[in-house]
Design an enzyme around this catalytic site. Sequence first.
Site, short mmCIF file in Angstrom:
data_model
loop_
_atom_site.label_atom_id
_atom_site.label_comp_id
_atom_site.label_asym_id
_atom_site.label_seq_id
_atom_site.Cartn_x
_atom_site.Cartn_y
_atom_site.Cartn_z
N LYS A 78 0.85 -1.20 0.00
CA LYS A 78 0.00 0.00 0.00
C LYS A 78 0.88 1.24 0.00
CE LYS A 78 -3.83 2.06 2.69
NZ LYS A 78 -4.75 1.88 3.82
N SER A 158 -9.79 2.43 3.08
CA SER A 158 -8.85 3.13 2.20
C SER A 158 -7.94 2.19 1.42
CB SER A 158 -8.00 4.07 3.04
OG SER A 158 -7.19 3.32 3.95
N SER A 182 -10.32 0.01 7.30
CA SER A 182 -9.73 0.13 5.95
C SER A 182 -9.07 -1.12 5.42
CB SER A 182 -8.72 1.28 5.93
OG SER A 182 -9.40 2.51 5.97
#
Length: 495
Positions: A78, A158, A182
């Site tokens: 990420k 997210s 998330s």
Amino acid sequence: MFDLNKLSLAEARDALRNRDVTSVELTEACLKAIDAADVLNAFVHKTPEIALERAKAADERIKAGDAPAMCGLPIGIKDLFCTKGVPSQAASKILDGFKPEYESTVSQQLADAGAVMLGKLNMDEFAMGSSNETSVYGNAVNPWRRGNDDAQLTPGGSSGGSASAVAADLCLAATGTDTGGSIRQPAAFTGITGIKPTYGRCSRWGIVAFASSLDQAGPMTKNVRDAAIMLEAMCGHDPKDSTSAELAVPNFEAMLTGDIKGKKIGIPKEYRMDGMPAEIEKLWADGAEMLRDAGAEIVDISLPHTKYALPAYYVIAPAEASSNLARYDGVRYGRRAQLAQGDGITEMYEKTRAEGFGHEVQRRVMIGTYVLSAGFYDAYYNRARKVRTLIKKDFEDVFAAGVDAILTPATPSAAFGLGEMTEADPVQMYLNDVFTVTVNLAGLPGISVPAGLDGQGLPLGLQLIGRPWEEGDLLNTAYALENAAGFVAKPGKWW
């Protein structure tokens, strides 16, 4: 071997050990899949050179017989994790051009274990969002579609890029972070497994901070066994993170027996929300039945302060964000706005932050600054902290009464269309976190397991919440649920 990128971590590990395949072959299969999937916008910084270099080194290690479980396995990282010499932007314009001179502890541990980094993954800006629509790179797209409808769906947020990449078999697994759901919400939206470990289990050092008392890294994988394998590599004490726990990391995979006889699973009555879709209600009831059939005892429990969780979270998280994001000022790193003749330092700060932060980040920074301001600190921030303590105590009381894990839905709906939830009503978007934020407020481990499809053929997930530091036990309960649910559906390839 056919479609190497479709292997799970466990399958690929075993194939590597048996010399049926090399890490270079696995990596090349993933790189090819990534290049063919640009429409999903999951990978935003590709690193094929680093990937192949690490894959070759991993093959040497495997040959030498010195290979941990993650060695040679291609994964995505990420964009919130700092990776040395590779853009690490937290999907924000303000960090444009930032290439750290250091590596986050978690990504370093994965690299030390021999994992192969394929590139950086899309996400909501500064991890603020539930749909991956606040990214400077544009929206990440869910590989799943509703029936024959061509509308693009959100992969959740997210960690939307991570979820999309794992679900579409662009990588074998990915890192995510979870501040209010998330990891778990995108995992549920894309039919994969995502675990948020206990706060302090994974180091936060080198991960761009959103809300420091809530953020926690975790793996996003194709199944529960993979989650156990990858989580072990990510965990461990880190002297560079003062909130990191000095606890031994167990062999999580060895704890996956699937035997949950005599375990007590709590069903919290407060999670029965008004207007909950019948499909979610049924999935939840079916999940409880599956666990009962596996030998667990299902008990009704009460978590009375649940209704205050979202309001408390949306005071505490923006307050911490406002404090953490103060450092992005155009002076030390990242972007600096073009200044006009005669502009001073105040104008530089104002212009840089106005240009560099997107609307959602600006909104949260302003809310956070407001609730921390002199006249409102006690009325909002301190009150929210007290509510947080009560929420934590609700869970402590339930666990003290002998409950081993708690079963809830992971999300209030299946994935929705990109653009369907408009800017006009941010609260609608915030309600996506209704089942997940309590876990962050209480610092507990939580896992989302895919358990079924809705009427339009979209995946739905169930969430299990465990006792602090007992990820192994939680993973085993999730493993039993996964075996009972038998979820094997994959998105039809349209990209």
